[in-house]
Design a protein around this motif. Structure first.
Motif, short mmCIF file in Angstrom:
data_model
loop_
_atom_site.label_atom_id
_atom_site.label_comp_id
_atom_site.label_asym_id
_atom_site.label_seq_id
_atom_site.Cartn_x
_atom_site.Cartn_y
_atom_site.Cartn_z
N GLU A 14 34.44 44.38 38.73
CA GLU A 14 33.32 44.19 37.83
C GLU A 14 32.21 45.18 38.17
O GLU A 14 32.06 45.61 39.32
N CYS A 32 34.61 44.85 33.25
CA CYS A 32 35.67 44.40 34.15
C CYS A 32 36.87 45.31 33.95
O CYS A 32 37.49 45.28 32.89
N TRP A 68 35.23 35.47 30.77
CA TRP A 68 34.07 35.58 31.66
C TRP A 68 33.59 34.18 32.01
O TRP A 68 33.55 33.29 31.15
N CYS A 84 34.68 37.99 35.95
CA CYS A 84 35.70 38.18 34.94
C CYS A 84 37.00 37.57 35.47
O CYS A 84 37.19 37.43 36.69
#
Length: 122
Positions: free
Chosen positions: A6, A22, A36, A96
């Motif tokens: 990320e 991500c 997310w 993520c």
């Protein structure tokens, strides 16, 4: 080996915007549900946004609907979270994640990024 990396977190004032990214390696984003999540201190990890299995639909937590947008670039094996009109209550570590099927439950996601801090000041 699967890795989700990320980037894009930071500190902003209320009303500001950030975009999280991500980048995945070791898996094809076309084959996974991409999502997310966020976790504030002392609280559970909560769902924020995700794609459907096909990638054609998106789903959002009520608290972010209309302010956050999830998007993806399959060619880059990357997905994003655009966050607008940020509020202090959006402050959290954002993660993520990738899952084999469509779900909002964090326990069903098998792959996770390392997390990125988002801090929104009043």
């Amino acid at each position: 080996q699967v890795q989700l990396v990320e980037s894009g977190g930071g500190s902003v004032q209320a009303g500001g915007s950030l975009r999280l990214s991500c980048a995945a390696s070791g898996l094809s984003v076309r084959e996974y549900v991409l999502g997310w999540f966020r976790q504030a201190p002392g609280l559970d990890r909560d769902f924020v946004a995700r794609f459907s299995k096909s990638g054609a639909s998106t789903y959002y937590a009520d608290s972010v609907k209309g302010r956050f947008t999830i998007s993806r670039d399959n060619a880059k094996n990357t997905w994003y979270l655009r966050m607008n009109s940020l509020k202090p209550e959006d402050t959290a570590v954002y993660y993520c994640a990738a899952a084999r099927y469509g779900t909002n439950l964090p326990n069903e996601y098998g792959y996770w990024g390392q997390g990125t801090q988002v801090t929104v000041s009043a």
